[in-house]
Design an enzyme around this catalytic site. Structure first.
Site, PDB file in Angstrom:
ATOM      1  N   GLY A  18       0.772  -1.232   0.000  1.00 26.51           N
ATOM      2  CA  GLY A  18       0.000   0.000   0.000  1.00 26.51           C
ATOM      3  C   GLY A  18       0.804   1.283   0.000  1.00 26.51           C
ATOM      4  N   VAL A  70      -4.326  -7.124  -5.157  1.00 28.95           N
ATOM      5  CA  VAL A  70      -4.852  -7.950  -4.046  1.00 28.95           C
ATOM      6  C   VAL A  70      -6.173  -8.651  -4.384  1.00 28.95           C
ATOM      7  CG1 VAL A  70      -3.690  -6.679  -2.187  1.00 28.95           C
ATOM      8  CG2 VAL A  70      -6.001  -5.977  -2.922  1.00 28.95           C
ATOM      9  N   TYR A 161     -17.992   9.176   3.083  1.00 28.64           N
ATOM     10  CA  TYR A 161     -17.143   7.986   3.246  1.00 28.64           C
ATOM     11  C   TYR A 161     -17.905   6.734   2.788  1.00 28.64           C
ATOM     12  CZ  TYR A 161     -13.116   5.407   5.013  1.00 28.64           C
ATOM     13  OH  TYR A 161     -11.991   4.616   5.116  1.00 28.64           O
ATOM     14  N   LYS A 168     -14.617  -0.704   5.939  1.00 23.96           N
ATOM     15  CA  LYS A 168     -13.734  -0.618   7.114  1.00 23.96           C
ATOM     16  C   LYS A 168     -14.367  -1.315   8.334  1.00 23.96           C
ATOM     17  CE  LYS A 168     -10.181   1.792   5.454  1.00 23.96           C
ATOM     18  NZ  LYS A 168      -8.904   1.095   5.127  1.00 23.96           N
ATOM     19  N   VAL A 197      -5.301  12.458   7.125  1.00 22.01           N
ATOM     20  CA  VAL A 197      -3.980  12.899   6.670  1.00 22.01           C
ATOM     21  C   VAL A 197      -4.094  13.106   5.166  1.00 22.01           C
ATOM     22  CG1 VAL A 197      -1.512  12.356   6.541  1.00 22.01           C
ATOM     23  CG2 VAL A 197      -2.891  11.377   8.390  1.00 22.01           C
ATOM     24  N   THR A 199      -3.121  12.227   2.201  1.00 18.75           N
ATOM     25  CA  THR A 199      -2.413  11.228   1.388  1.00 18.75           C
ATOM     26  C   THR A 199      -3.103  11.138   0.032  1.00 18.75           C
ATOM     27  OG1 THR A 199      -3.844   9.428   2.097  1.00 18.75           O
ATOM     28  CG2 THR A 199      -1.905   9.879   3.467  1.00 18.75           C
ATOM     29  N   LEU A 200      -2.600  10.256  -0.829  1.00 22.74           N
ATOM     30  CA  LEU A 200      -3.243  10.054  -2.131  1.00 22.74           C
ATOM     31  C   LEU A 200      -4.685   9.570  -1.953  1.00 22.74           C
ATOM     32  CD1 LEU A 200      -2.509  10.306  -5.131  1.00 22.74           C
ATOM     33  CD2 LEU A 200      -1.937   7.867  -5.107  1.00 22.74           C
TER      34      LEU A 200
HETATM   35  C1  IMJ Z   1     -12.423   9.253   1.736  1.00 25.53           C
HETATM   36  C2  IMJ Z   1     -13.689   9.531   1.220  1.00 25.53           C
HETATM   37  C3  IMJ Z   1     -14.578  10.383   1.854  1.00 25.53           C
HETATM   38  C4  IMJ Z   1     -14.218  10.984   3.043  1.00 25.53           C
HETATM   39  C5  IMJ Z   1     -12.944  10.716   3.555  1.00 25.53           C
HETATM   40  C6  IMJ Z   1     -12.052   9.849   2.908  1.00 25.53           C
HETATM   41  N1  IMJ Z   1     -12.326  11.156   4.672  1.00 25.53           N
HETATM   42  C7  IMJ Z   1     -11.085  10.620   4.775  1.00 25.53           C
HETATM   43  C8  IMJ Z   1     -10.869   9.801   3.675  1.00 25.53           C
HETATM   44  C9  IMJ Z   1     -12.941  12.079   5.597  1.00 25.53           C
HETATM   45  C10 IMJ Z   1     -10.125  10.856   5.886  1.00 25.53           C
HETATM   46  C11 IMJ Z   1      -9.603   9.021   3.348  1.00 25.53           C
HETATM   47  N2  IMJ Z   1      -9.730   7.625   3.830  1.00 25.53           N
HETATM   48  C12 IMJ Z   1      -9.710   7.424   5.278  1.00 25.53           C
HETATM   49  C13 IMJ Z   1      -9.877   6.521   3.006  1.00 25.53           C
HETATM   50  O1  IMJ Z   1      -9.991   5.409   3.515  1.00 25.53           O
HETATM   51  C14 IMJ Z   1      -9.897   6.659   1.546  1.00 25.53           C
HETATM   52  C15 IMJ Z   1     -10.148   5.604   0.729  1.00 25.53           C
HETATM   53  C16 IMJ Z   1     -10.324   5.698  -0.701  1.00 25.53           C
HETATM   54  C17 IMJ Z   1     -10.031   6.827  -1.441  1.00 25.53           C
HETATM   55  C18 IMJ Z   1     -10.253   6.834  -2.818  1.00 25.53           C
HETATM   56  C19 IMJ Z   1     -10.004   8.038  -3.662  1.00 25.53           C
HETATM   57  C20 IMJ Z   1      -9.868   7.737  -5.119  1.00 25.53           C
HETATM   58  C21 IMJ Z   1     -10.710   6.595  -5.607  1.00 25.53           C
HETATM   59  N3  IMJ Z   1     -11.071   5.601  -4.734  1.00 25.53           N
HETATM   60  C22 IMJ Z   1     -10.792   5.654  -3.398  1.00 25.53           C
HETATM   61  N4  IMJ Z   1     -11.073   4.571  -2.648  1.00 25.53           N
HETATM   62  C23 IMJ Z   1     -10.831   4.581  -1.332  1.00 25.53           C
HETATM   63  O2  IMJ Z   1     -11.018   6.507  -6.800  1.00 25.53           O
END
Ligand code: IMJ
Length: 261
Positions: A18, A70, A161, A168, A197, A199-200
């Protein structure tokens, strides 16, 4: 970067899934394990991530840099057979992988498709089970540790989210069941629930900057966390200091998760 005993991870072998770039939480964890003397292996998905991951991995003298999707059992089998050939055993598995379709991370959760659910749960939750079951024979008798990354959206509604919250929640429950199964083999399994944070994985999320500001304002410490905080907790969990911690979700979020109104 501060660490625990600088020699705690000498002779230990860690597989890190990851890392996407230098902001990745998996990268902070890898740096902490490296600082304690661990040998590292990294995986990447696709050519563009390989170009980012390879130089980072090489900067920590990684023993292995391997492709891994994965969701593909054959690729997972190949990955773990290469780990077995190179190292013969494994001490730490760092699972920092998640994906949901972009359209499922905005708007109304009620519109989530069957395919969107399947994708998010497969990549973000089943992958922990798939990697743990292949790591188990390499970890037996090594006081090993498996760590995954989660987020508060598993516990309470965080707008947008959406399906990732459900994934999760499945991941955190999987941590408990894996900890139960692997406990007799002295393999510990825990999740780190990190505060937001940049991050990407957070890039492109609507209003993320505003979210960072409001989370700083609302959490007890009035500070956002950094990747380094996550690396430090992971190092603690892998070290002898964490030897009786398993099945837990530990928060590194400046106390945000205790807040009600
Ligand atoms: C992600 C989405 C909505 C709200 C979010 C997040 N907040 C946070 C995150 C408040 C902190 C980041 N996060 C905790 C994640 O687990 C992100 C997972 C993720 C992000 C993407 C972006 C691009 C895409 N698919 C994704 N799938 C999972 O195409």
């Amino acid at each position: 970067m501060s660490n625990l005993n600088p020699k705690w991870f000498e002779g230990k072998k860690a597989l890190v899934l990851g890392v996407a770039n230098e902001r990745s939480l998996a990268w902070s964890i890898a740096q902490h394990l490296h600082q304690g003397g661990a040998q590292l292996a990294f995986t990447f998905l696709g050519d563009s991530l390989e170009r980012r991951v390879r130089p980072l991995a090489e900067s920590l003298q990684a023993d292995l840099i391997l492709p891994c999707n994965v969701t593909d059992d054959a690729q997972l089998d190949t990955l773990f057979s290469q780990i077995k050939d190179k190292w013969g055993s494994l001490d730490y598995l760092i699972h920092s992988v998640a994906f949901a379709n972009k359209e499922d991370l905005e708007g109304r959760f009620v519109t989530t498709s069957r395919e969107g659910f399947r994708m998010a749960l497969d990549v973000s939750a089943y992958s922990l089970i798939a990697t743990a079951q292949r790591a188990e024979p390499l970890m037996e008798g090594h006081e090993a540790s498996i760590i995954t990354l989660t987020y508060y959206g598993a516990k309470k509604v965080v707008p947008n989210y959406n399906i990732m919250g459900v994934a999760k929640a499945a991941l955190e429950a999987s941590v408990r069941y894996l900890a139960y199964d692997l406990g007799p083999k002295k393999i510990r399994v825990n999740a780190i629930s990190a505060g937001p944070v940049k991050t990407l994985a957070a890039a492109g999320i609507r209003n993320f900057k505003t979210m960072l500001a409001s989370s700083q304002e609302k959490n007890p410490l009035h500070e956002n966390i950094s990747g380094d905080d996550v690396g430090a907790l992971a190092a603690f969990l892998c070290s002898p200091l964490g030897k009786h911690i398993t099945g837990s979700t530990l928060y590194v979020d400046s106390g945000a998760h205790i807040m009600g109104g």
